[in-house]
Structure formats: structure tokens, C-alpha cells
Scaffold this motif. Structure first.
Motif, PDB file in Angstrom:
ATOM      1  N   MET A   1      -5.666 -17.583 -15.630  1.00  0.00           N
ATOM      2  CA  MET A   1      -5.601 -16.725 -14.714  1.00  0.00           C
ATOM      3  C   MET A   1      -6.133 -15.229 -15.096  1.00  0.00           C
ATOM      4  N   ALA A   2      -7.260 -14.779 -14.423  1.00  0.00           N
ATOM      5  CA  ALA A   2      -8.010 -13.666 -14.858  1.00  0.00           C
ATOM      6  C   ALA A   2      -6.952 -12.221 -14.473  1.00  0.00           C
ATOM      7  N   LYS A   3      -7.011 -11.418 -15.235  1.00  0.00           N
ATOM      8  CA  LYS A   3      -6.487 -10.189 -15.099  1.00  0.00           C
ATOM      9  C   LYS A   3      -6.902  -9.388 -13.921  1.00  0.00           C
ATOM     10  N   LYS A   4      -6.066  -8.922 -13.063  1.00  0.00           N
ATOM     11  CA  LYS A   4      -6.756  -8.251 -11.866  1.00  0.00           C
ATOM     12  C   LYS A   4      -7.025  -6.500 -12.464  1.00  0.00           C
ATOM     13  N   SER A   5      -8.157  -6.332 -11.570  1.00  0.00           N
ATOM     14  CA  SER A   5      -8.513  -5.015 -11.999  1.00  0.00           C
ATOM     15  C   SER A   5      -7.702  -3.839 -11.549  1.00  0.00           C
ATOM     16  N   LYS A   6      -7.752  -2.761 -12.021  1.00  0.00           N
ATOM     17  CA  LYS A   6      -6.627  -1.647 -11.640  1.00  0.00           C
ATOM     18  C   LYS A   6      -6.923  -1.396  -9.902  1.00  0.00           C
ATOM     19  N   LEU A   7      -8.294  -1.286  -9.757  1.00  0.00           N
ATOM     20  CA  LEU A   7      -8.523  -0.903  -8.265  1.00  0.00           C
ATOM     21  C   LEU A   7      -7.930  -2.133  -7.263  1.00  0.00           C
ATOM     22  N   ALA A   8      -8.114  -3.384  -7.821  1.00  0.00           N
ATOM     23  CA  ALA A   8      -7.489  -4.552  -7.127  1.00  0.00           C
ATOM     24  C   ALA A   8      -5.960  -4.557  -6.856  1.00  0.00           C
ATOM     25  N   VAL A   9      -5.098  -4.123  -8.029  1.00  0.00           N
ATOM     26  CA  VAL A   9      -3.889  -3.935  -7.992  1.00  0.00           C
ATOM     27  C   VAL A   9      -3.444  -2.905  -7.272  1.00  0.00           C
ATOM     28  N   ARG A  10      -4.211  -1.815  -7.129  1.00  0.00           N
ATOM     29  CA  ARG A  10      -3.558  -0.509  -6.400  1.00  0.00           C
ATOM     30  C   ARG A  10      -3.963  -0.769  -4.936  1.00  0.00           C
ATOM     31  N   THR A  11      -5.088  -1.758  -4.723  1.00  0.00           N
ATOM     32  CA  THR A  11      -5.187  -1.906  -3.144  1.00  0.00           C
ATOM     33  C   THR A  11      -3.899  -2.753  -2.661  1.00  0.00           C
ATOM     34  N   ALA A  12      -3.710  -3.648  -3.323  1.00  0.00           N
ATOM     35  CA  ALA A  12      -2.580  -4.752  -3.216  1.00  0.00           C
ATOM     36  C   ALA A  12      -1.435  -3.892  -2.880  1.00  0.00           C
ATOM     37  N   GLU A  13      -1.123  -2.827  -3.663  1.00  0.00           N
ATOM     38  CA  GLU A  13      -0.076  -1.860  -3.581  1.00  0.00           C
ATOM     39  C   GLU A  13       0.076  -1.310  -2.349  1.00  0.00           C
ATOM     40  N   LEU A  14      -1.153  -0.578  -2.121  1.00  0.00           N
ATOM     41  CA  LEU A  14      -1.320   0.045  -0.651  1.00  0.00           C
ATOM     42  C   LEU A  14      -1.033  -0.931   0.641  1.00  0.00           C
ATOM     43  N   GLU A  15      -1.896  -2.039   0.319  1.00  0.00           N
ATOM     44  CA  GLU A  15      -1.601  -2.842   1.819  1.00  0.00           C
ATOM     45  C   GLU A  15      -0.222  -3.272   1.796  1.00  0.00           C
ATOM     46  N   ALA A  16       0.589  -3.431   0.700  1.00  0.00           N
ATOM     47  CA  ALA A  16       2.135  -3.830   0.900  1.00  0.00           C
ATOM     48  C   ALA A  16       2.663  -2.826   1.485  1.00  0.00           C
ATOM     49  N   ALA A  17       2.421  -1.581   0.904  1.00  0.00           N
ATOM     50  CA  ALA A  17       3.166  -0.295   1.626  1.00  0.00           C
ATOM     51  C   ALA A  17       2.713  -0.151   3.137  1.00  0.00           C
ATOM     52  N   VAL A  18       1.466  -0.067   3.563  1.00  0.00           N
ATOM     53  CA  VAL A  18       1.284  -0.339   4.955  1.00  0.00           C
ATOM     54  C   VAL A  18       2.043  -1.081   5.490  1.00  0.00           C
ATOM     55  N   ALA A  19       2.189  -2.237   5.068  1.00  0.00           N
ATOM     56  CA  ALA A  19       2.651  -3.511   5.984  1.00  0.00           C
ATOM     57  C   ALA A  19       4.080  -3.063   5.972  1.00  0.00           C
ATOM     58  N   GLY A  20       4.728  -2.613   5.049  1.00  0.00           N
ATOM     59  CA  GLY A  20       5.993  -2.419   5.150  1.00  0.00           C
ATOM     60  C   GLY A  20       6.432  -1.153   5.900  1.00  0.00           C
ATOM     61  N   LEU A  21       5.528  -0.337   6.409  1.00  0.00           N
ATOM     62  CA  LEU A  21       5.925   0.829   7.316  1.00  0.00           C
ATOM     63  C   LEU A  21       5.883  -0.029   8.705  1.00  0.00           C
ATOM     64  N   PHE A  22       4.892  -0.980   9.037  1.00  0.00           N
ATOM     65  CA  PHE A  22       5.200  -1.507  10.466  1.00  0.00           C
ATOM     66  C   PHE A  22       6.323  -2.582  10.426  1.00  0.00           C
ATOM     67  N   THR A  23       6.746  -3.165   9.331  1.00  0.00           N
ATOM     68  CA  THR A  23       7.762  -4.152   9.324  1.00  0.00           C
ATOM     69  C   THR A  23       8.996  -3.724   9.096  1.00  0.00           C
ATOM     70  N   GLY A  24       9.159  -2.527   8.261  1.00  0.00           N
ATOM     71  CA  GLY A  24      10.435  -1.741   8.001  1.00  0.00           C
ATOM     72  C   GLY A  24      11.011  -2.317   6.575  1.00  0.00           C
ATOM     73  N   THR A  25      10.365  -3.326   6.139  1.00  0.00           N
ATOM     74  CA  THR A  25      10.713  -3.647   4.541  1.00  0.00           C
ATOM     75  C   THR A  25       9.906  -2.629   3.535  1.00  0.00           C
ATOM     76  N   PRO A  26      11.066  -2.251   2.756  1.00  0.00           N
ATOM     77  CA  PRO A  26      10.485  -1.024   1.824  1.00  0.00           C
ATOM     78  C   PRO A  26       9.761  -1.907   0.729  1.00  0.00           C
ATOM     79  N   ALA A  27       8.488  -1.244   0.092  1.00  0.00           N
ATOM     80  CA  ALA A  27       7.528  -1.774  -0.948  1.00  0.00           C
ATOM     81  C   ALA A  27       8.138  -2.017  -2.108  1.00  0.00           C
ATOM     82  N   PRO A  28       8.061  -3.049  -2.783  1.00  0.00           N
ATOM     83  CA  PRO A  28       8.695  -3.369  -4.046  1.00  0.00           C
ATOM     84  C   PRO A  28       8.364  -2.147  -5.204  1.00  0.00           C
TER      85      PRO A  28
END
Length: 71
Positions: A1-28
Motif C-alpha cells: 500500500m502506497a503512502k498517501k500524500s499530505k494533501l490527499a490525507v487533508r482532503t479526506a479529513e475535510l471531506e469527513a468533516a463536511v459529511a459530519g456536518l450534514f449527518t451530525g456525526t463528529p469527525a474522528p
């Protein structure tokens, strides 16, 4: 498994946070990066100093031996 770039990791974090805003689940919770111990540098410096002292002692002994031989 290749290591994710910092940008990819940050993007995933932000997407999870935005999804959390709509679903009401807190980001990990983000994992904290472990700090590297500074002890290694101190030990390395001490070893270097000890090596220099040993070399100086050896040189001084050699010099005295040489002087004694001349007499």
C-alpha cells in the motif's frame, strides 16, 4: 500500500468533516504525531567528545614517548 500524500490525507479529513456536518456525526479525532526524542543528539555529542578526548590523550602519550626516546 502506497503512502498517501499530505494533501490527499487533508482532503479526506475535510471531506469527513463536511459529511459530519450534514449527518451530525463528529469527525474522528486526529492522531497526534509522536515527537522524536532529543536524547539521541545528546548521546551522539557526548560520544564525539569522548572520542576527541581519547584521541588527544593518545597523541599526548605518543609525544611523551617520542621525547623520552630522544633523550
Amino acid at each position: 500500500m502506497a503512502k498517501k500524500s499530505k494533501l490527499a490525507v487533508r482532503t479526506a479529513e475535510l471531506e469527513a468533516a463536511v459529511a459530519g456536518l450534514f449527518t451530525g456525526t463528529p469527525a474522528p479525532a486526529k492522531k497526534k504525531k509522536k515527537k522524536k526524542a532529543k536524547k539521541a543528539k545528546v548521546v551522539k555529542a557526548a560520544k564525539k567528545t569522548a572520542k576527541k578526548a581519547k584521541k588527544a590523550t593518545k597523541k599526548a602519550a605518543k609525544k611523551t614517548k617520542k621525547k623520552a626516546k630522544k633523550r
